[in-house]
Design an enzyme around this catalytic site. Structure first.
Site, PDB file in Angstrom:
ATOM      1  N   ASP A  10       0.860  -1.189   0.000  1.00  0.00           N
ATOM      2  CA  ASP A  10       0.000   0.000   0.000  1.00  0.00           C
ATOM      3  C   ASP A  10       0.896   1.239   0.000  1.00  0.00           C
ATOM      4  OD1 ASP A  10      -2.996   0.830   1.885  1.00  0.00           O
ATOM      5  OD2 ASP A  10      -1.708   2.150   0.722  1.00  0.00           O
ATOM      6  N   ASP A 116      -3.705   2.244  -5.316  1.00  0.00           N
ATOM      7  CA  ASP A 116      -2.371   2.222  -4.689  1.00  0.00           C
ATOM      8  C   ASP A 116      -2.111   0.969  -3.855  1.00  0.00           C
ATOM      9  OD1 ASP A 116      -3.801   2.765  -2.318  1.00  0.00           O
ATOM     10  OD2 ASP A 116      -2.153   3.978  -1.525  1.00  0.00           O
ATOM     11  N   GLU A 117      -2.857  -0.088  -4.143  1.00  0.00           N
ATOM     12  CA  GLU A 117      -2.712  -1.309  -3.336  1.00  0.00           C
ATOM     13  C   GLU A 117      -2.665  -2.541  -4.210  1.00  0.00           C
ATOM     14  OE1 GLU A 117      -5.584  -2.147  -0.077  1.00  0.00           O
ATOM     15  OE2 GLU A 117      -6.095  -0.047  -0.418  1.00  0.00           O
TER      16      GLU A 117
HETATM   17  P1  TTP Z   1      -5.228   5.036   0.872  1.00  0.00           P
HETATM   18  O1  TTP Z   1      -4.198   3.982   0.616  1.00  0.00           O
HETATM   19  O2  TTP Z   1      -6.377   4.709   1.749  1.00  0.00           O
HETATM   20  O3  TTP Z   1      -4.536   6.322   1.525  1.00  0.00           O
HETATM   21  P2  TTP Z   1      -3.115   6.960   1.254  1.00  0.00           P
HETATM   22  O4  TTP Z   1      -2.305   6.155   0.305  1.00  0.00           O
HETATM   23  O5  TTP Z   1      -3.320   8.392   0.867  1.00  0.00           O
HETATM   24  O6  TTP Z   1      -2.450   6.976   2.700  1.00  0.00           O
HETATM   25  P3  TTP Z   1      -1.870   5.738   3.524  1.00  0.00           P
HETATM   26  O7  TTP Z   1      -0.424   6.050   3.720  1.00  0.00           O
HETATM   27  O8  TTP Z   1      -2.640   5.738   4.807  1.00  0.00           O
HETATM   28  O9  TTP Z   1      -2.094   4.501   2.704  1.00  0.00           O
HETATM   29  O10 TTP Z   1      -5.822   5.560  -0.487  1.00  0.00           O
HETATM   30  C1  TTP Z   1      -5.034   5.686  -1.660  1.00  0.00           C
HETATM   31  C2  TTP Z   1      -5.434   6.919  -2.442  1.00  0.00           C
HETATM   32  O11 TTP Z   1      -6.798   6.844  -2.783  1.00  0.00           O
HETATM   33  C3  TTP Z   1      -5.259   8.203  -1.660  1.00  0.00           C
HETATM   34  O12 TTP Z   1      -3.957   8.759  -1.786  1.00  0.00           O
HETATM   35  C4  TTP Z   1      -6.325   9.089  -2.251  1.00  0.00           C
HETATM   36  C5  TTP Z   1      -7.399   8.141  -2.719  1.00  0.00           C
HETATM   37  N1  TTP Z   1      -8.541   8.172  -1.764  1.00  0.00           N
HETATM   38  C6  TTP Z   1      -9.607   9.016  -2.011  1.00  0.00           C
HETATM   39  O13 TTP Z   1      -9.621   9.728  -3.028  1.00  0.00           O
HETATM   40  N2  TTP Z   1     -10.638   9.058  -1.117  1.00  0.00           N
HETATM   41  C7  TTP Z   1     -10.666   8.297   0.031  1.00  0.00           C
HETATM   42  O14 TTP Z   1     -11.613   8.385   0.835  1.00  0.00           O
HETATM   43  C8  TTP Z   1      -9.544   7.414   0.276  1.00  0.00           C
HETATM   44  C9  TTP Z   1      -9.520   6.553   1.517  1.00  0.00           C
HETATM   45  C10 TTP Z   1      -8.525   7.386  -0.657  1.00  0.00           C
HETATM   46 MG    MG Z   2      -2.121   4.111   0.543  1.00  0.00          MG
END
Ligand code: TTP
Ligand code: MG
EC number: 2.7.7.7
Length: 367
Positions: A10, A116-117
């Site tokens: 992630d 992103d996962e």
């Molecule tokens: P996430 O992996 O949930 O968040 P992140 O990568 O920003 O942070 P983390 O380090 O905690 O993993 O989500 C990936 C991307 O998806 C995030 O950068 C933006 C998008 N996203 C949204 O647009 N809306 C949302 O509610 C979430 C959870 C994510």
């Molecule tokens: Mg993330």
């Protein structure tokens, strides 16, 4: 069942990290990617916040106006103001593809589970130690080539891998497992027991309240409930939760998801009942959807769903399955208009409420 070694990657603060990498002058500043805050009057939400902005209390899905307020309070305390940026999804998708390409050099079985996962199977290496060194290489390569950090978790199944990747963010690498089967089960248990129940995928805010009302706060508390009791409380899903609390999960890596629908929505700057404005917005949504549809390899679609959210947040949907599948923009516009019109009259809007958001989605896609 054969021993499995599964990893979950992630990206850290993904959208914000991509922006930061491309704008070096933003280094060390709190960044929020989301809709325009309009000096506190914006009506959209935060997509993501970098880790500095999270210290201000800002997180994904927070109303952007709240994020603006948090930033203003921080400024009053002499801290740096948040830099607000609008998302560029096309750019992030491109980066996402590059990350997945790197993973595919190390594993042949990869599930891209979000932008992103990814889950990937490393069972072929036979030892958790070796899996760890592969994941370290993946992290290094992402850092070197993409100038971004990722967090990776390794475990005996997808559930544990996912929880492990979240465990030491950002830039983490967490291994929960070992080659001896019995010891592995023990490690998994030690890892799971103290986690708050909300961490378990599938436990959202509502289930959390139901369980907390029964004094269940941590995964270890969940184990006091029998499978029957959990089923009674949560329905069929309760049985899965019973297994998850024990670290059991047999779900496979799914390499390709079939796209089932394409949709877009828009929240307006002001709540409205202006038919001309709404029809124009609906047409724009239809155009964006058809563009995305034309980029894929589906040829026709057979169902359309319209979502209307009123000013008081009441949300209604209206769907139509067509007798014949269609594929043209004009047909979509025509059908969408037929779905929207009743919301502008007493038929579906007797109290003449203003509209806050409309969404359009095409479904039952055909190849
Ligand atoms: P996430 O992996 O949930 O968040 P992140 O990568 O920003 O942070 P983390 O380090 O905690 O993993 O989500 C990936 C991307 O998806 C995030 O950068 C933006 C998008 N996203 C949204 O647009 N809306 C949302 O509610 C979430 C959870 C994510
Ligand atoms: Mg993330």
């Amino acid at each position: 069942m054969e021993k499995r070694i599964i990893a979950h990657l992630d990206m850290d603060a993904f959208f914000a990290a991509v922006e930061e990498r491309e704008k070096p002058h933003l280094k060390g500043l709190p960044i929020v990617v989301g809709s325009d805050p309009m000096e506190g009057k914006g009506r959209g939400v935060v997509s993501t916040a970098n880790y500095l902005a999270r210290k201000y209390g800002i997180h994904s899905a927070l109303p952007i106006a709240r994020a603006w307020q948090f930033s203003q309070s921080a400024k009053k305390e002499g801290k740096p103001e948040v830099v607000f940026l609008e998302p560029n999804i096309k750019k992030y998708s491109g980066v996402s593809q590059k990350i997945f390409e790197i993973i595919r050099k190390y594993s042949l079985q990869v599930e891209e589970s979000s932008i992103d996962e990814a889950y990937f199977d490393l069972s072929f290496v036979k030892s958790f130690k070796q899996a760890e060194s592969i994941c370290q290489k993946i992290k290094n390569e992402i850092k070197e080539k993409e100038k971004l950090t990722a967090s990776i978790g390794i475990g005996p199944n997808k559930l544990i891998a996912k929880l492990a990747s979240d465990f030491q963010k950002p830039d983490g690498l967490t291994v929960i497992g070992t080659d001896d089967k019995k010891k592995c089960t023990e490690l998994v248990e030690i890892f799971l027991n103290p986690l708050p129940i909300r961490k378990i995928p599938g436990i959202g805010p509502k289930t959390e309240i139901v369980l907390k009302n029964k004094g269940i706060n941590f995964v270890k508390d969940l184990k006091n409930l029998s499978k029957e009791k959990l089923k009674e409380m949560l329905g069929k899903w309760g049985a899965d939760l019973y297994d998850m609390a024990r670290g059991r999960d047999n779900s496979p890596i799914i390499e390709e998801y079939e796209i089932k629908s394409i949709g877009e929505q828009e929240t307006f700057l002001k709540d409205t009942k202006d038919a001309g404005f709404l029809f124009q917005k609906l047409n724009e949504l239809a155009e964006n959807i058809i563009n995305r549809f034309n980029q894929g390899d589906f040829r026709k679609f057979k169902a359309i769903t319209l979502t209307v959210r009123f000013a008081d947040f009441e949300t209604k949907t209206s769907s139509k399955t067509l007798s014949k599948p269609i594929n043209s923009l004009d047909n979509l516009k025509f059908e969408a208009l037929k779905l929207l019109t009743p919301f502008l009259s007493a038929q579906k809007n007797p109290r003449k409420k203003l509209i806050r958001l409309i969404g359009l989605r095409i479904e039952k896609l055909e190849k």
